[in-house]
Enzyme design. Structure first.
Site, PDB file in Angstrom:
ATOM      1  N   GLY A  27       0.831  -1.208   0.000  1.00  0.00           N
ATOM      2  CA  GLY A  27       0.000   0.000   0.000  1.00  0.00           C
ATOM      3  C   GLY A  27       0.861   1.252   0.000  1.00  0.00           C
ATOM      4  CG  ASP A  85       8.697   4.093  11.624  1.00  0.00           C
ATOM      5  OD1 ASP A  85       8.464   2.939  11.202  1.00  0.00           O
ATOM      6  OD2 ASP A  85       8.530   4.414  12.808  1.00  0.00           O
ATOM      7  CG  ASP A 171      -6.223   4.308   6.118  1.00  0.00           C
ATOM      8  OD1 ASP A 171      -5.622   5.144   6.817  1.00  0.00           O
ATOM      9  OD2 ASP A 171      -5.823   3.949   5.000  1.00  0.00           O
ATOM     10  CE  LYS A 190      -3.903   6.692   3.593  1.00  0.00           C
ATOM     11  NZ  LYS A 190      -3.665   5.283   3.878  1.00  0.00           N
ATOM     12  CG  HIS A 195       0.294   9.983   7.819  1.00  0.00           C
ATOM     13  ND1 HIS A 195      -0.823   9.574   7.119  1.00  0.00           N
ATOM     14  CD2 HIS A 195       0.926   8.838   8.174  1.00  0.00           C
ATOM     15  CE1 HIS A 195      -0.856   8.254   7.072  1.00  0.00           C
ATOM     16  NE2 HIS A 195       0.195   7.778   7.702  1.00  0.00           N
TER      17      HIS A 195
END
Ligand code: IMP
Length: 212
Positions: A27, A85, A171, A190, A195
């Site tokens: 993903g 990360d 999510d 998205k 982020h």
């Protein structure tokens, strides 16, 4: 791995410069590929780069873990490497799952089990105490002594139950507003608010100066 063997031999030098994404998460790889497509890099996975080693993510912060991942892969394959990360921080849980987001329900647990663990821990907690954020730290090593670190965040709150089928990880329990979770919006949307997108916007400023 022998770094020399992994480098392009001159006859096979590809037209586009290769860049490795140090993740096993398909993903994430897809999101990075989409975000990086305009900079003319051929974005490849660790497997495609020939990396078979182990990465020990034992940092205390997202930044430290991103650095460890990028450095480990870069030293093995010798081509520009980007690692992120990321994870979920929930104020009510003192920042947990945090750097333990991937392992929060134990090794081998599913995304659904991790979401359920968070929902159980947040059971009965009122809306105003359900604030959360996704955090993404990206570390990019272009070459020895040419390294960059950026951080992006997106704010939301933990829902009462999973909502939506899109995305991955946490999510479905990450609410953006009363009607939408991170898993009800499209992948395209998205990729513009996440982020990772926010971290990438910072990184793209660096890329524009460096590669445009
Ligand atoms: P890591 O950054 O690969 O260590 O993953 C951290 C954990 O946070 C994983 O369990 C992911 O599922 C989760 N995570 C990272 N990014 C996202 C996201 O965009 N949405 C939902 N969960 C995420």
């Amino acid at each position: 791995m022998n770094r020399q063997n992994s480098q392009d031999n001159k006859e096979n030098t590809p037209a586009r410069k290769r860049l490795v994404i140090a993740t096993n998460n398909s993903g994430k790889l897809r999101e990075f590929r989409e975000m990086l497509s305009s900079f003319g890099f051929e974005v490849i996975s660790m497997k495609e780069a020939g990396f078979t080693g182990e990465i020990i993510e034992d940092g205390d912060t997202f930044e430290e873990n991103a650095h460890i991942k990028a450095r480990t892969v870069f030293e093995a394959v010798g081509i520009p490497t980007m690692a992120d990360d990321s994870g979920l921080e929930i104020d009510f849980l003192d920042g947990a799952p945090g750097v333990y987001s991937a392992r929060y329900a134990g090794e081998g647990a599913t995304d659904g089990e991790r979401c359920q663990k968070v929902l159980d821990e947040m059971h009965g907690v009122p809306r105003e105490l359900r604030e959360a954020r996704f955090v993404c730290s990206i570390y990019f090593i272009y070459d020895e002594d040419d390294e960059y670190s950026v951080r992006g965040e997106v704010r939301g709150y933990i829902g009462d139950e999973p909502l939506g089928e899109n995305g991955f990880g946490y999510d479905p329990i990450f609410m953006l507003n009363e009607d939408e979770s991170m898993a009800t919006i499209s992948e395209e949307e998205k990729n513009s608010i996440s982020h990772r997108a926010n971290a990438f916007k910072k990184l793209s400023e660096i890329f524009k100066e460096k590669f445009a």
